[in-house]
Scaffold this motif. Sequence first.
Motif, PDB file in Angstrom:
ATOM      1  N   TYR A 175      -9.307 -11.348   5.241  1.00 36.85           N
ATOM      2  CA  TYR A 175      -9.493  -9.989   5.740  1.00 36.85           C
ATOM      3  C   TYR A 175      -8.301  -9.391   6.460  1.00 36.85           C
ATOM      4  N   GLU A 176      -7.125  -9.980   6.251  1.00 34.64           N
ATOM      5  CA  GLU A 176      -5.964  -9.302   6.817  1.00 34.64           C
ATOM      6  C   GLU A 176      -5.837  -7.937   6.153  1.00 34.64           C
ATOM      7  N   GLN A 177      -5.608  -6.902   6.951  1.00 32.25           N
ATOM      8  CA  GLN A 177      -5.446  -5.562   6.417  1.00 32.25           C
ATOM      9  C   GLN A 177      -3.960  -5.252   6.291  1.00 32.25           C
ATOM     10  N   GLY A 232     -10.574  -9.030   0.736  1.00 28.59           N
ATOM     11  CA  GLY A 232     -12.014  -9.217   0.696  1.00 28.59           C
ATOM     12  C   GLY A 232     -12.527  -9.621   2.049  1.00 28.59           C
ATOM     13  N   SER A 233     -13.830  -9.835   2.118  1.00 28.80           N
ATOM     14  CA  SER A 233     -14.433 -10.096   3.422  1.00 28.80           C
ATOM     15  C   SER A 233     -14.077 -11.485   3.951  1.00 28.80           C
ATOM     16  N   VAL A 292       0.857  -1.176   0.000  1.00 27.43           N
ATOM     17  CA  VAL A 292       0.000   0.000   0.000  1.00 27.43           C
ATOM     18  C   VAL A 292       0.901   1.236   0.000  1.00 27.43           C
ATOM     19  N   PHE A 318      -1.196  -2.382   5.700  1.00 21.33           N
ATOM     20  CA  PHE A 318      -1.139  -0.946   5.963  1.00 21.33           C
ATOM     21  C   PHE A 318      -0.103  -0.220   5.115  1.00 21.33           C
ATOM     22  N   PHE A 346      -9.404   0.969   3.817  1.00 17.37           N
ATOM     23  CA  PHE A 346      -9.772   1.526   5.127  1.00 17.37           C
ATOM     24  C   PHE A 346      -8.878   2.734   5.416  1.00 17.37           C
ATOM     25  N   SER A 381     -14.403   3.262   5.233  1.00 23.99           N
ATOM     26  CA  SER A 381     -13.928   2.166   4.400  1.00 23.99           C
ATOM     27  C   SER A 381     -14.687   2.147   3.080  1.00 23.99           C
ATOM     28  N   SER A 417      -7.471  -4.576   1.944  1.00 25.81           N
ATOM     29  CA  SER A 417      -7.765  -5.964   2.296  1.00 25.81           C
ATOM     30  C   SER A 417      -8.317  -6.674   1.071  1.00 25.81           C
ATOM     31  N   TYR A 454     -11.094  -3.877  -0.614  1.00 22.81           N
ATOM     32  CA  TYR A 454     -11.461  -2.991   0.503  1.00 22.81           C
ATOM     33  C   TYR A 454     -10.323  -2.035   0.828  1.00 22.81           C
TER      34      TYR A 454
END
Lengths: 114, 112
Positions: free
Chosen positions: A101-103, A97-98, A4, A105, A33, A48, A95, A31
């Motif tokens: 779901y690890e985000q 997807g649902s 990211v 950063f 956030f 988000s 992320s 996703y």
Amino acid sequence: GEEVAQTPKHLVRGEGQKAKLYCAPIKGHSYVFWYQQVLKNEFKFLISFQNENVFDETGMPKERFSAKCLPNSPCSLEIQATKLEDSAVYFCASSPGSRQYEQYFGPGTRLTVT
Amino acid sequence: AQRVTQPEKLLSVFKGAPVELKCNYSYSGSPELFWYVQYSRQRLQLLLRHISRESIKGFTADLNKGETSFHLKKPFAQEEDSAMYYCAPLLPFYNQGGKLIFGQGTELSVKP
């Protein structure tokens, strides 16, 4: 990209000026956030997106903050008429997807309002 | 309201000593729980998640639903473990947006 990306790294604005922050999520992630961290304290969720649609905006201050994720463009977080209390580090995360779901950063953008 | 408490702002130990970073959460459902770590001048990264039950860099974390705790442990701390550690439940996507709720963070300092 594989990470990211957030730009700029640092942003200084006088009180009342506009600030715009950018986030490029990892390619293929659905996703995005945004989180705000004031004075190295707790992270506060702002908003988000699921692709270009707002998914959850319960943390957004309604009056001066806005955000967008448009196709083929970095996502953006804009603060109109900045205030001193907006000084913070703004983190973006993406992320897959649902179900996965690890985000992941970004490095953050440090906003200083003087 | 969902809340995460990390009671120690700073934890200082000597190399080779055991370390435990505490995390308590209040949430009525069954959240997915994570530990994130931020090394100096690096971005926040996932350390481990409770469902995988794996050990990363020697760290483990056990979810205790009765005590609503998710403490992070390592039997022998290393200097390279010095970092900020954040406990973070993930709220469900279907009704709470899939966002992370972060604790205040614990700074771990491992001295030689």
